[in-house]
Design a protein around this motif. Structure first.
Motif, PDB file in Angstrom:
ATOM      1  N   GLU A 119      -5.547  10.274 -11.266  1.00 32.27           N
ATOM      2  CA  GLU A 119      -6.646   9.762 -10.441  1.00 32.27           C
ATOM      3  C   GLU A 119      -7.115  10.815  -9.450  1.00 32.27           C
ATOM      4  OE1 GLU A 119      -7.010   6.250  -7.045  1.00 32.27           O
ATOM      5  OE2 GLU A 119      -5.773   5.876  -8.820  1.00 32.27           O
ATOM      6  N   ILE A 120      -6.176  11.429  -8.747  1.00 30.97           N
ATOM      7  CA  ILE A 120      -6.531  12.462  -7.774  1.00 30.97           C
ATOM      8  C   ILE A 120      -7.140  13.676  -8.463  1.00 30.97           C
ATOM      9  CG2 ILE A 120      -5.629  14.018  -6.010  1.00 30.97           C
ATOM     10  CD1 ILE A 120      -5.723  11.127  -5.098  1.00 30.97           C
ATOM     11  N   ASP A 121      -6.577  14.068  -9.597  1.00 33.72           N
ATOM     12  CA  ASP A 121      -7.112  15.216 -10.340  1.00 33.72           C
ATOM     13  C   ASP A 121      -8.545  14.957 -10.789  1.00 33.72           C
ATOM     14  OD1 ASP A 121      -4.733  16.558 -10.020  1.00 33.72           O
ATOM     15  OD2 ASP A 121      -3.969  16.097 -12.029  1.00 33.72           O
ATOM     16  N   SER A 122      -8.826  13.741 -11.255  1.00 29.49           N
ATOM     17  CA  SER A 122     -10.177  13.438 -11.737  1.00 29.49           C
ATOM     18  C   SER A 122     -11.185  13.427 -10.590  1.00 29.49           C
ATOM     19  CB  SER A 122     -10.187  12.086 -12.459  1.00 29.49           C
ATOM     20  OG  SER A 122      -9.958  11.018 -11.540  1.00 29.49           O
ATOM     21  N   ILE A 123     -10.738  13.019  -9.414  1.00 30.78           N
ATOM     22  CA  ILE A 123     -11.622  13.044  -8.255  1.00 30.78           C
ATOM     23  C   ILE A 123     -11.993  14.482  -7.908  1.00 30.78           C
ATOM     24  CG2 ILE A 123     -11.746  12.592  -5.775  1.00 30.78           C
ATOM     25  CD1 ILE A 123      -9.921  10.155  -6.282  1.00 30.78           C
TER      26      ILE A 123
ATOM     27  N   GLY B 284      -6.592  17.193  -2.919  1.00 36.18           N
ATOM     28  CA  GLY B 284      -5.660  16.120  -3.222  1.00 36.18           C
ATOM     29  C   GLY B 284      -4.246  16.488  -2.825  1.00 36.18           C
ATOM     30  N   LEU B 285      -3.548  15.576  -2.178  1.00 31.45           N
ATOM     31  CA  LEU B 285      -2.175  15.798  -1.732  1.00 31.45           C
ATOM     32  C   LEU B 285      -1.335  14.589  -2.146  1.00 31.45           C
ATOM     33  CD1 LEU B 285      -3.121  17.081   1.818  1.00 31.45           C
ATOM     34  CD2 LEU B 285      -2.171  18.486   0.001  1.00 31.45           C
ATOM     35  N   LEU B 286      -0.147  14.860  -2.680  1.00 26.97           N
ATOM     36  CA  LEU B 286       0.667  13.793  -3.248  1.00 26.97           C
ATOM     37  C   LEU B 286       2.047  13.701  -2.600  1.00 26.97           C
ATOM     38  CD1 LEU B 286      -0.088  14.399  -7.047  1.00 26.97           C
ATOM     39  CD2 LEU B 286      -1.091  12.642  -5.579  1.00 26.97           C
ATOM     40  N   ASP B 287       2.611  12.507  -2.593  1.00 23.64           N
ATOM     41  CA  ASP B 287       3.998  12.213  -2.266  1.00 23.64           C
ATOM     42  C   ASP B 287       4.435  12.824  -0.951  1.00 23.64           C
ATOM     43  OD1 ASP B 287       4.222  10.670  -4.580  1.00 23.64           O
ATOM     44  OD2 ASP B 287       4.637  12.435  -5.798  1.00 23.64           O
ATOM     45  N   ASP B 288       5.350  13.797  -0.976  1.00 23.98           N
ATOM     46  CA  ASP B 288       5.901  14.324   0.275  1.00 23.98           C
ATOM     47  C   ASP B 288       4.838  14.957   1.163  1.00 23.98           C
ATOM     48  OD1 ASP B 288       8.330  13.496  -0.620  1.00 23.98           O
ATOM     49  OD2 ASP B 288       9.018  15.478  -1.277  1.00 23.98           O
TER      50      ASP B 288
ATOM     51  N   ALA C   3      -4.681   6.592  -2.484  1.00 25.97           N
ATOM     52  CA  ALA C   3      -4.155   5.923  -3.674  1.00 25.97           C
ATOM     53  C   ALA C   3      -2.685   5.605  -3.429  1.00 25.97           C
ATOM     54  CB  ALA C   3      -4.332   6.805  -4.910  1.00 25.97           C
ATOM     55  N   THR C   4      -2.461   4.530  -2.701  1.00 29.97           N
ATOM     56  CA  THR C   4      -1.101   4.177  -2.324  1.00 29.97           C
ATOM     57  C   THR C   4      -1.002   2.672  -2.145  1.00 29.97           C
ATOM     58  OG1 THR C   4       0.636   4.532  -0.677  1.00 29.97           O
ATOM     59  CG2 THR C   4      -1.628   4.488   0.135  1.00 29.97           C
ATOM     60  N   HIS C   5       0.209   2.181  -2.149  1.00 35.27           N
ATOM     61  CA  HIS C   5       0.415   0.757  -1.922  1.00 35.27           C
ATOM     62  C   HIS C   5      -0.015   0.389  -0.508  1.00 35.27           C
ATOM     63  CE1 HIS C   5       2.652   0.128  -5.628  1.00 35.27           C
ATOM     64  NE2 HIS C   5       3.358   1.197  -5.364  1.00 35.27           N
ATOM     65  N   GLY C   6      -0.503  -0.826  -0.381  1.00 34.39           N
ATOM     66  CA  GLY C   6      -0.899  -1.314   0.927  1.00 34.39           C
ATOM     67  C   GLY C   6      -0.907  -2.823   0.946  1.00 34.39           C
ATOM     68  N   ARG C   7      -0.788  -3.360   2.136  1.00 33.72           N
ATOM     69  CA  ARG C   7      -0.802  -4.811   2.316  1.00 33.72           C
ATOM     70  C   ARG C   7      -1.798  -5.176   3.404  1.00 33.72           C
ATOM     71  NH1 ARG C   7       4.168  -7.308   1.006  1.00 33.72           N
ATOM     72  NH2 ARG C   7       4.604  -6.853  -1.172  1.00 33.72           N
ATOM     73  N   PHE C   8      -2.637  -6.155   3.110  1.00 30.63           N
ATOM     74  CA  PHE C   8      -3.500  -6.732   4.124  1.00 30.63           C
ATOM     75  C   PHE C   8      -2.863  -8.035   4.561  1.00 30.63           C
ATOM     76  CE2 PHE C   8      -6.479  -4.266   1.472  1.00 30.63           C
ATOM     77  CZ  PHE C   8      -6.949  -3.399   2.441  1.00 30.63           C
ATOM     78  N   GLY C   9      -2.615  -8.188   5.857  1.00 21.36           N
ATOM     79  CA  GLY C   9      -1.918  -9.359   6.358  1.00 21.36           C
ATOM     80  C   GLY C   9      -2.825 -10.274   7.154  1.00 21.36           C
ATOM     81  N   ILE C  10      -2.254 -11.394   7.625  1.00 22.41           N
ATOM     82  CA  ILE C  10      -3.033 -12.353   8.405  1.00 22.41           C
ATOM     83  C   ILE C  10      -3.280 -11.847   9.819  1.00 22.41           C
ATOM     84  CG2 ILE C  10      -2.167 -14.308   7.089  1.00 22.41           C
ATOM     85  CD1 ILE C  10      -0.331 -14.953   9.425  1.00 22.41           C
ATOM     86  N   ASP C  11      -2.705 -10.711  10.134  1.00 23.19           N
ATOM     87  CA  ASP C  11      -2.846 -10.109  11.448  1.00 23.19           C
ATOM     88  C   ASP C  11      -2.987  -8.606  11.212  1.00 23.19           C
ATOM     89  OD1 ASP C  11      -1.822  -8.692  13.894  1.00 23.19           O
ATOM     90  OD2 ASP C  11      -1.710 -10.742  14.634  1.00 23.19           O
ATOM     91  N   ALA C  12      -3.786  -7.939  12.050  1.00 18.54           N
ATOM     92  CA  ALA C  12      -3.964  -6.502  11.891  1.00 18.54           C
ATOM     93  C   ALA C  12      -2.628  -5.764  11.968  1.00 18.54           C
ATOM     94  CB  ALA C  12      -4.918  -5.970  12.963  1.00 18.54           C
TER      95      ALA C  12
ATOM     96  N   ILE D 173     -12.211   4.526 -11.050  1.00 20.08           N
ATOM     97  CA  ILE D 173     -12.585   5.272  -9.855  1.00 20.08           C
ATOM     98  C   ILE D 173     -13.232   6.601 -10.225  1.00 20.08           C
ATOM     99  CG2 ILE D 173     -10.578   6.718  -9.259  1.00 20.08           C
ATOM    100  CD1 ILE D 173     -12.367   4.157  -6.982  1.00 20.08           C
ATOM    101  N   THR D 174     -12.829   7.174 -11.376  1.00 22.51           N
ATOM    102  CA  THR D 174     -13.472   8.404 -11.849  1.00 22.51           C
ATOM    103  C   THR D 174     -14.942   8.139 -12.154  1.00 22.51           C
ATOM    104  OG1 THR D 174     -11.394   9.238 -12.768  1.00 22.51           O
ATOM    105  CG2 THR D 174     -13.443  10.191 -13.616  1.00 22.51           C
ATOM    106  N   HIS D 175     -15.219   7.059 -12.893  1.00 22.13           N
ATOM    107  CA  HIS D 175     -16.616   6.722 -13.204  1.00 22.13           C
ATOM    108  C   HIS D 175     -17.394   6.403 -11.935  1.00 22.13           C
ATOM    109  CE1 HIS D 175     -16.130   6.867 -17.487  1.00 22.13           C
ATOM    110  NE2 HIS D 175     -15.195   5.927 -17.511  1.00 22.13           N
ATOM    111  N   PHE D 176     -16.746   5.780 -10.966  1.00 22.41           N
ATOM    112  CA  PHE D 176     -17.415   5.454  -9.707  1.00 22.41           C
ATOM    113  C   PHE D 176     -17.877   6.714  -8.994  1.00 22.41           C
ATOM    114  CE2 PHE D 176     -16.749   5.001  -5.047  1.00 22.41           C
ATOM    115  CZ  PHE D 176     -17.831   4.169  -4.764  1.00 22.41           C
TER     116      PHE D 176
END
Length: 927
Positions: free
Chosen positions: A724-728, A737-741, A763-772, A879-882
């Motif tokens: 994904e990062i490479d295609s961007i 693009g920077l990955l992992d560590d 491009a990473t995991h994330g959570r949207f919660g009921i509170d900021a 995301i590449t097509h976008f």
């Protein structure tokens, strides 16, 4: 916060928990000089003190202000004593701004005279005043400094420790713990208040011990209320296992609250301290009532919590009432009586304690009326207009619930007059509107509601600094004002158009026919609900973000765009279509859905669950997708075709934010195959500027490895993120693009500071919660120590949890941290923030609010984000097509439409399922 929680915080504002317990203010009537004017000042000060002790706080303030004017040219200990007395009274009367100004004078005086011990104590007092205003971050800075760092040299805590001032240290620690609690940082609150309690017990300081015990009890009450709200969200989304876990959590927190309030009660009784005994009894009622309701709902439970008080909510209130009879008239007593009356309406039954604006039944208990009349008499006796206004307003509400509307309106209008200069007046303006509506006096009702909204708008900035407890009460004490006024406008619009619509109705029978409403009433409805959405978002984001509205109608900016707004009003749902006619005039239509709000919610939740189930070979998502299309789109389909609309912008309400409109289906094709689609919380938050393509490049960060954050919560590796990062980088020359560590908070800050990137892609995991505070992204850096705890954590698709649990946790990138990074980049425009591996919870409109919130808090003009965990290989292709379409000159909305249509055209089998492509949504500017 005093203006929005009048029935929980303001009722105890007069009790001076902080001022009198965590910061004793000295008074020394013998400190004056023998000068004639000082003698006059001494007499005035003594008279003020006598009035204060009799309960006439306003009279005392007048005396002390007069005394202060006589000592204006003579800084001295006598003047300092007058200032301290004024601070005490001003804090009690809610005049925190004046108290802060006087404390600034005291701090300057004690620094000048070389009295650091008093400097530290006055810093604590000033922090308490800022905390009362809701400015917790500023309070914390005065008490200690920045969070997560040792206390700074000139902070209240450091000064107290340096000068071995145990009393000052306890007061500062207690105030810090309460500031953390009101900010929503409950772990730090518990840790700090526990330290205050330990030190208070070691030094045998009973007032500070009581204050710390109450602070700890209140913190556990806040935790219980937070999880009780989360439990309600889980129930709304039919997640019973999660709801049961949260119910157990509520029970545990209530038990801890009861434990601390019981200890406070025993201590107060041992010291014959009636005021604190009363406070402890009233504090016990809410957790006891919640436990009683829970036990009533589970008659078969044999479980008994060890150490629970033998008190019931009713006996606690009875004992509190007996205590009140022994206390002298005072502002604290007036508010205690009001609270006693309010709680008495609920604790006499098995129902949960509801917000004070709700009715427990048409017949409120007569003791509640007698108590409120007593509170009015006390307030009048001590000349306290604020407490009198609250008592009158509450009594008016009792008569409102009894449907005695004439008496209710008279009392409520009296409260309005007394509270004319107080922030709480919106409560009585709102109450007047409700009563007038019940009397079917719609013009007057609209006028009253409009006044309430106007008052709330003046307080909008304070929504950002409200306590985190208030964020959950927002829906009970603020949101209904806007919604009820919006409903009145729409009902008025519908009535006015009934006659004009009759010829049209003969052609379009049934409720599905749209109603052409008068422009003025529709605009008023849209403006009102728009104000709510701004207030709701500001409340969600908290004190760390300020929203800037842009007032420019979108239909004027882009005539090929139509706006569809959904509004949930009680048990009904309205949908409004707004578009531009060829003559540039705006045309609006309103349609009431033929289903109630509960049915709509159930359909949305069912669609969301089926969309996430990519293994659904039978395409069962189509049934709810078609139903929602029939409700939301089909009634307006002909108008959209006639106007040659190309882009649909959705301003969704509540639960409707949790599904992608692109997946709606007309029986033949998806909505995204017909229109480019975007969403926003408010048009006034959209900067209508097309994206600048002259120097488009992307700063991309990605996480490919398995990760774990504190909890522990585990996340699976994202194997296609590198691709994904490479295609961007290939699609957007000059991108990085920077990955992992390499994905760290420091590196992100460095790149944003040293370079200009119009697009940030995470491009990473994330959570949207009921509170900021519950919303975060996972970085690649390992921070705190990992730990493996039996029965804790939850899996997210990785099989190596045991190994991960013993490793350091991945750092979280919070909304506030991202905001702080991007806020400092003055002059740099963030055109787009892309988040491709995030998720929101099914059934939670608060989670979905976080998607828009993180965009606005980051300062991005728009955001592309995922609503649920998606196949990362599919995401990489989409995301590449976008980005390719964006580079070719398409608008943001059309670029995402092109990417999703390209996917649909290339995948006709099981990967045609919207679970693969529909999770990505565009929020904000679509141009």
């Amino acid at each position: 916060m005093r203006c929005f929680k009048p029935f929980r915080y303001a009722l105890f504002f007069g009790s001076l928990i902080l001022c009198l317990c965590f910061g004793q203010l000295a008074f020394d009537g013998n400190a004056f000089t023998n000068r004639a004017e000082a003698v006059d000042a001494t007499q005035l000060t003594q008279q003020g003190w006598e009035q204060y002790q009799s309960g006439d706080v306003q009279g005392a303030i007048a005396r002390w202000q007069a005394a202060l004017s006589l000592t204006a040219d003579h800084p001295s200990e006598s003047r300092a004593t007058i200032l301290k007395s004024l601070v005490r009274a001003e804090q009690q009367m809610g005049a925190a701004d004046r108290a802060i100004a006087h404390l600034t004078q005291l701090i300057a005086y004690y620094r000048q005279t070389g009295n650091p011990l008093q400097v530290g104590r006055m810093l604590t007092e000033q922090a308490q005043a800022y905390s009362g205003l809701g400015q917790q971050r500023r309070a914390i800075a005065l008490l200690c400094g920045e969070v997560d760092r040792p206390c700074v040299t000139d902070s209240a805590i450091t000064i107290a420790r340096r000068h071995t001032d145990a009393s000052g240290e306890i007061a500062a620690l207690g105030s810090l713990g309460n500031a953390y609690r009101l900010r929503g940082d409950y772990d730090r609150a518990l840790q700090t208040l526990t330290s205050a309690l330990t030190l208070a017990e070691q030094t045998n300081s009973q007032p500070h011990t009581l204050a710390a015990l109450n602070g700890l009890g209140n913190t556990y009450i806040s935790l219980a209320e937070r999880d009780d709200r989360r439990r309600q969200y889980a129930q709304q989304s039919a997640d019973e296992p999660e709801a049961q876990l949260l119910a157990q959590s509520v029970n545990r927190y209530d038990s801890k609250a009861i434990e601390y309030f019981e200890a406070s009660l025993r201590s107060a009784r041992a010291q014959n301290d009636s005021q604190n005994e009363l406070r402890s009894l009233l504090n016990l009622v809410v957790p006891l009532q919640r436990r009683q309701v829970e036990e009533a709902g589970d008659r078969n439970r044999r479980h008994k919590v060890v150490g629970l008080t033998a008190l019931t909510p009713v006996t606690a209130l009875q004992q509190a009432q007996l205590l009140l009879e022994r206390l002298p008239a005072s502002r604290a007593k007036a508010y205690a009586v009001i609270r006693l009356a309010t709680l008495n309406q609920w604790a006499t039954g098995q129902a949960a304690i509801e917000p004070a604006t709700h009715c427990s039944g048409s017949e409120a208990p007569l003791p509640a009326i007698a108590l409120l009349q007593q509170a009015i008499a006390i307030a009048q006796d001590i000349h306290d207009s604020q407490s009198e206004a609250f008592a009158l307003g509450r009594l008016g509400h009792v008569y409102e619930c009894r449907q005695q509307y004439g008496q209710a309106l008279t009392l409520t209008q009296q409260a309005q007059l007394l509270a004319a200069n107080d922030d709480s007046r919106y409560l009585w303006e709102w109450q007047s509107g409700r009563i007038l509506r019940a009397q079917e006096n719609m013009p007057s009702a609209i006028a009253a509601y409009s006044l309430a909204v106007k008052t709330l708008q003046t307080l909008r900035g304070e929504l950002a600094i409200a306590s985190r407890d208030f964020q959950f009460d927002f829906r009970d004490t603020v949101e209904p004002v806007y919604r009820e006024l919006t409903a009145l406008y729409l009902e008025q619009a519908t009535r006015r158009q009934t006659q004009a619509q009759r010829p049209l109705e003969s052609k379009n029978k049934g409720e599905n026919a749209p109603v052409l409403a008068s422009v003025n009433t529709i605009e008023s409805a849209l403006e009102t609900i728009d104000k709510l959405r701004l207030a709701e978002l500001q409340n969600y984001l908290g004190e760390d973000c300020t929203l800037s509205a842009i007032a420019k109608p979108v239909t004027v900016v882009d005539p090929k765009t139509a706006v569809l707004s959904s509004i949930i009003l009680g048990d009904r749902v309205a949908v409004l279509l707004t578009l531009s006619l060829p003559n540039r005039q705006v045309r609006s239509q309103v349609r009431w859905l033929p289903a109630d709000a509960g049915t709509v919610r159930a359909t949305i939740n069912e669609l969301r669950r089926r969309l996430e189930k990519r293994s659904d070979l039978a395409n069962t998502y189509q049934e709810p997708a078609q139903q929602l299309y029939d409700w939301l789109i089909r009634p307006f389909a002909q108008d959209l075709r006639t106007a040659q609309i190309e882009t649909l912008v959705f301003i969704q309400d509540g639960i409707l934010r949790s599904i992608p409109m692109a997946a709606l289906h007309d029986g033949n094709r998806f909505l995204v195959e017909q229109y480019a689609i975007a969403s926003t919380l408010s048009l006034t938050l959209v900067d209508p500027t097309p994206i600048d393509r002259t120097a488009l490049r992307v700063l991309g960060f990605g996480l490919t490895k398995p990760s774990v954050v504190e909890g522990p919560t585990f996340f699976a590796p994202l194997g296609y993120v590198k691709a994904e990062i490479d295609s961007i980088q290939a699609a957007m020359p000059g991108s990085k693009g920077l990955l992992d560590d390499a994905f760290t908070l420091d590196r992100l800050q460095q790149e944003l500071t040293q370079n200009v990137y119009p697009i940030v892609h995470l491009a990473t995991h994330g959570r949207f919660g009921i509170d900021a505070r519950d919303t975060f992204l996972v970085t690649g850096r390992r921070g705190g120590e990992g730990r493996k705890e039996k029965g804790e954590g939850n899996g997210e698709g990785t099989s190596s949890h045991s190994a991960l649990a013993t490793q350091p946790y991945n750092e979280k990138l919070t909304m506030n941290a991202l905001y702080q990074m991007l806020r400092s980049q003055q002059g740099k425009v963030l055109e787009l923030l892309t988040l491709t591996a995030c998720e929101t919870a099914v059934g939670s409109d608060r989670d979905a609010l976080g998607v828009a919130g993180i965009s606005l808090q980051a300062g991005a003009r728009s955001t592309v984000a995922s609503l649920w965990q998606v196949d990362d290989k599919a995401t990489a292709q989409l995301i590449t097509h976008f980005y390719q379409a964006l580079k070719q000159g398409m608008s943001r909305a059309k670029a995402l439409q092109t990417a999703q249509k390209t996917w649909l055209q290339a995948h006709r089998g099981d990967r045609h399922h919207p679970g693969y492509w529909a999770a990505l949504i565009l929020v904000g500017n679509w141009l």
